[in-house]
Every structure is written in C-alpha cells, then in structure tokens.
Scaffold this motif. Structure first.
Motif, short mmCIF file in Angstrom:
data_model
loop_
_atom_site.label_atom_id
_atom_site.label_comp_id
_atom_site.label_asym_id
_atom_site.label_seq_id
_atom_site.Cartn_x
_atom_site.Cartn_y
_atom_site.Cartn_z
N ALA A 45 0.84 -1.20 0.00
CA ALA A 45 0.00 0.00 0.00
C ALA A 45 0.87 1.24 0.00
N GLU A 46 0.66 2.09 -1.00
CA GLU A 46 1.37 3.37 -1.05
C GLU A 46 0.77 4.35 -0.07
N ARG A 47 -0.47 4.11 0.28
CA ARG A 47 -1.23 5.05 1.10
C ARG A 47 -2.02 4.26 2.13
N ILE A 48 -2.08 4.77 3.36
CA ILE A 48 -2.90 4.16 4.42
C ILE A 48 -3.80 5.25 4.98
N ALA A 49 -5.08 4.97 5.03
CA ALA A 49 -6.07 5.89 5.61
C ALA A 49 -6.79 5.15 6.73
N VAL A 54 -10.13 5.73 17.58
CA VAL A 54 -8.85 5.18 18.04
C VAL A 54 -8.69 3.70 17.68
N ARG A 55 -9.77 2.92 17.69
CA ARG A 55 -9.63 1.49 17.39
C ARG A 55 -9.17 1.24 15.96
N ALA A 56 -9.46 2.17 15.06
CA ALA A 56 -8.99 2.05 13.68
C ALA A 56 -7.63 2.75 13.51
N ARG A 57 -7.49 3.94 14.08
CA ARG A 57 -6.24 4.72 13.94
C ARG A 57 -5.02 3.97 14.44
N ILE A 63 0.39 -0.72 11.38
CA ILE A 63 0.71 -1.25 10.04
C ILE A 63 1.65 -0.30 9.30
N GLY A 64 1.36 0.99 9.36
CA GLY A 64 2.10 1.97 8.59
C GLY A 64 3.47 2.31 9.12
N VAL A 69 5.04 4.55 6.25
CA VAL A 69 3.87 5.17 5.62
C VAL A 69 3.01 5.82 6.71
N SER A 70 2.83 7.12 6.61
CA SER A 70 2.01 7.80 7.61
C SER A 70 0.53 7.56 7.32
N VAL A 71 -0.27 7.62 8.37
CA VAL A 71 -1.70 7.36 8.27
C VAL A 71 -2.45 8.67 8.06
N GLU A 72 -3.30 8.67 7.06
CA GLU A 72 -4.18 9.81 6.80
C GLU A 72 -5.50 9.54 7.52
N VAL A 73 -5.81 10.35 8.53
CA VAL A 73 -7.04 10.16 9.31
C VAL A 73 -8.18 10.89 8.60
#
Length: 189
Positions: A45-49, A54-57, A63-64, A69-73
């Motif tokens: 994955a080039e991108r992680i959103a 909090v349970r998803a973030r 993973i990121g 790979v930074s997470v886009e919230v």
C-alpha cells in the motif's frame, strides 16, 4: 487508466467486543492490533487511511509505522452512529427494533442515530476523494459495507451477507474513470 488496489480492513477487536460501537471511541486490544498487522502482511500500500476513531487509527499506525507510511485520518470512514444504542449489546436492544434496522437501516435507523444513507454518502465522498494508488483503509464493518455497496452496487440485503469479523480484509481492484469497474479479488476473514 491503470487499475489500482483498494484494501478495506476492519479494525482489530476492541476492548469491549460484541457491542454496537459507533461513535464510542473504544480502543483495540493488543491482540486486535496484532491481528491487523498480521493480516496486512504482503499488502503493498502506497497510502494508508483510517477512521478517526482510536480502534482504527492505532491499528493503521501499527501497520504503517514499520513501512514508513504515515496514516491519513479521515472521519468519513467512521462507523455508523448508533445513537442511543451506542455501546449496547444486541441483546440489550428491543428485538423488533433491531430486526427493523437490519431489514432497512435507512427507514429504521437507531434512535437518535444515523441513517444508512448518511453513512453511505460520506463513505462515497471518501472514495471519490481517493487518489488512484494502492490504498489500505482501516475502518469499521459498517463503512466497509457502505463502500462495497457504493463500489459494487450491492443492495442493503446483500451487504449484510458479508461476514466481516475484526481484522477482516476486503481487497478490490479498481479501474477508475467515468465507467469505473471494480473486481473483488479477495475477502479474508
């Protein structure tokens, strides 16, 4: 235009599993986070959103981070707001009301909660705003169902047929354009 992959992952098991958790910001367990990390192994994955809950973030960050790979919230990936049912187990909800919700979540939303069409609308906006690159979205069961309905044309009865336990992963190949084509290439539960 070339196809790209979209991976939709349900967050790991929350500390209080088996409840109607919409806006309740219950964290994922360590085992739930580890399950998501293991499920994401092999995904390029080039991108992680992620949803802003909090349970998803936290699962997305786990993973990121090792991949750089930074997470886009994005709050549009948040779960359906279950209103007064939020935090309750299905056994604590009047059975006829719960059955009416599952039969038609738009006509019978949870009391003081969100209509299915509102969830589907915000998820559709999140999908439209996505760049056409390989993306992993760590989100919630309802948001994944809304994305599958939007991308694949599933109706409200068909979306409930998908078993989406914690850390489930739906992988789709998408050919963007005016006549977008979508292929489901995997469902790991």
């Amino acid at each position: 235009m070339s196809a790209y992959m979209l991976h939709l992952m349900r967050h790991g098991a929350p500390e209080v599993a088996g409840r109607m958790l919409g806006r309740t910001d219950d964290p994922a367990t360590e085992a739930g986070i580890a399950a998501c990390v293991a499920r994401a192994e092999g995904i390029a994955a080039e991108r992680i959103a992620a949803s802003d809950l909090v349970r998803a973030r936290v699962c997305a960050a786990a993973i990121g981070e090792p991949r750089g790979v930074s997470v886009e919230v994005d709050p549009r990936w948040r779960e359906l707001d279950f209103g007064t049912w939020d935090g309750l187990s299905p056994a604590e909800i009047y059975p006829a009301e719960l059955a009416a919700f599952y039969d038609d979540p738009d006509a019978s939303p949870p009391p003081d909660g969100e209509r299915w069409s509102a969830l589907q609308d915000r998820v559709a906006k999140a999908l439209t705003a996505m760049p056409p690159v390989s993306t992993l979205v760590v989100t919630h069961g309802g948001a994944i169902r809304a994305a599958l309905a939007e991308l694949c044309g599933f109706d409200r009865r068909q979306i409930w047929a998908f078993d989406l336990p914690y850390a489930a992963l739906a992988s789709l190949r998408i050919w963007p354009g005016p006549t977008r084509t979508v292929q489901i290439v995997g469902l790991a539960t």
